[in-house]
Design an enzyme around this catalytic site. Structure first.
Site: not given
Length: 256
Positions: A40, A104, A139
């Site tokens: 990431e 995200k 994540c």
């Protein structure tokens, strides 16, 4: 399919340093690799500093595209980017014939990420490569099962591999490993989690623990990976199809 990922230290906010570091690592990737995965925000470290977004996007996407053009290997990784006046934690998949991205959705509310970046809107970003359908997440998304939920599409599971790129701290490594395993079992798919190592600019430690699970929740990696290196693994679609045939829980998934 031959999968590779890079688990390494990232220098927070030092785009040029990280660019040169990853450039040197990309030159070492085996030519018969099919897909390479980076952590990431690999050029900046995990950040909500929007002043870095323009350079991060320009250099990061350029680096990935150049790699694909020169080696013909697909590559994934996330960057902080600006798009039409908004900022995103954008997970890219650059392939020889197309580029896809996932923004995200679950922004980390315990950091400035949720204050300065915008949430993505599409949870099912899936691309096809070498006979596999691959879904991208990032994540903190790992903690939320609905965003990762596989479903029946065209009379078969929507995806075969679920890939998380991450900056997951050592202090929560047990949750990282447990949730990755659970996602593999519940979604009848391979699950790969790629994390960074080292210490960031505010003293947070990252243990790596990058890992690949099969659809039974069995760890394909021999041990949890903690060192700084490039790692390779072979996965077989026929093995996944057979496992799904022998224990077809996917046929009984909730219709949500």
């Amino acid at each position: 399919m031959k999968l590779a990922f890079i688990q390494t230290q990232i220098k927070d906010f030092q785009i040029e340093t990280n660019y040169l570091h990853f450039q040197s690592l990309l030159e070492k990737i085996d030519n018969d690799t099919d897909l390479l995965v980076l952590p990431e925000m690999f050029l900046t470290g995990f950040t909500a500093d929007t002043s870095l977004a323009k350079e991060s996007k320009e250099k990061g996407v350029s680096l990935m595209q150049k790699f694909v053009e020169e080696k013909g290997i697909a590559i994934e990784g996330s960057l902080i980017v600006e798009d039409n006046g908004k900022y995103f934690n954008r997970h890219y998949a650059v392939l020889p014939n197309e580029t896809k991205y996932y923004d995200k959705i679950h922004l980390f509310s315990l950091s400035d990420e949720a204050k300065h970046l915008s949430k993505g809107q599409n949870k099912d970003v899936v691309f096809s490569h070498k006979g596999f359908n691959i879904k991208m997440l990032t994540c903190y998304d790992l903690r939320f099962p609905l965003v990762s939920m596989n479903r029946i599409f065209d009379e078969k599971p929507l995806y075969d591999i679920l890939i998380y790129v991450a900056s997951w701290p050592k202090s929560r490594r047990e949750q990282w490993l447990t949730l990755l395993k659970a996602r593999a079992i519940e979604n009848n798919s391979f699950v790969l989690g790629v994390n960074r190592i080292g210490e960031d600019g505010v003293g947070v430690e990252y243990s790596g623990d990058s890992v690949l699970f099969n659809s039974k929740g069995q760890e394909i990696t021999a041990t949890h990976i903690v060192e700084n290196a490039i790692h390779y693994f072979e996965i077989n679609k026929e093995d996944l199809d057979l496992a799904r045939q022998k224990f077809p829980t996917w046929k009984d998934w909730d219709k949500i």
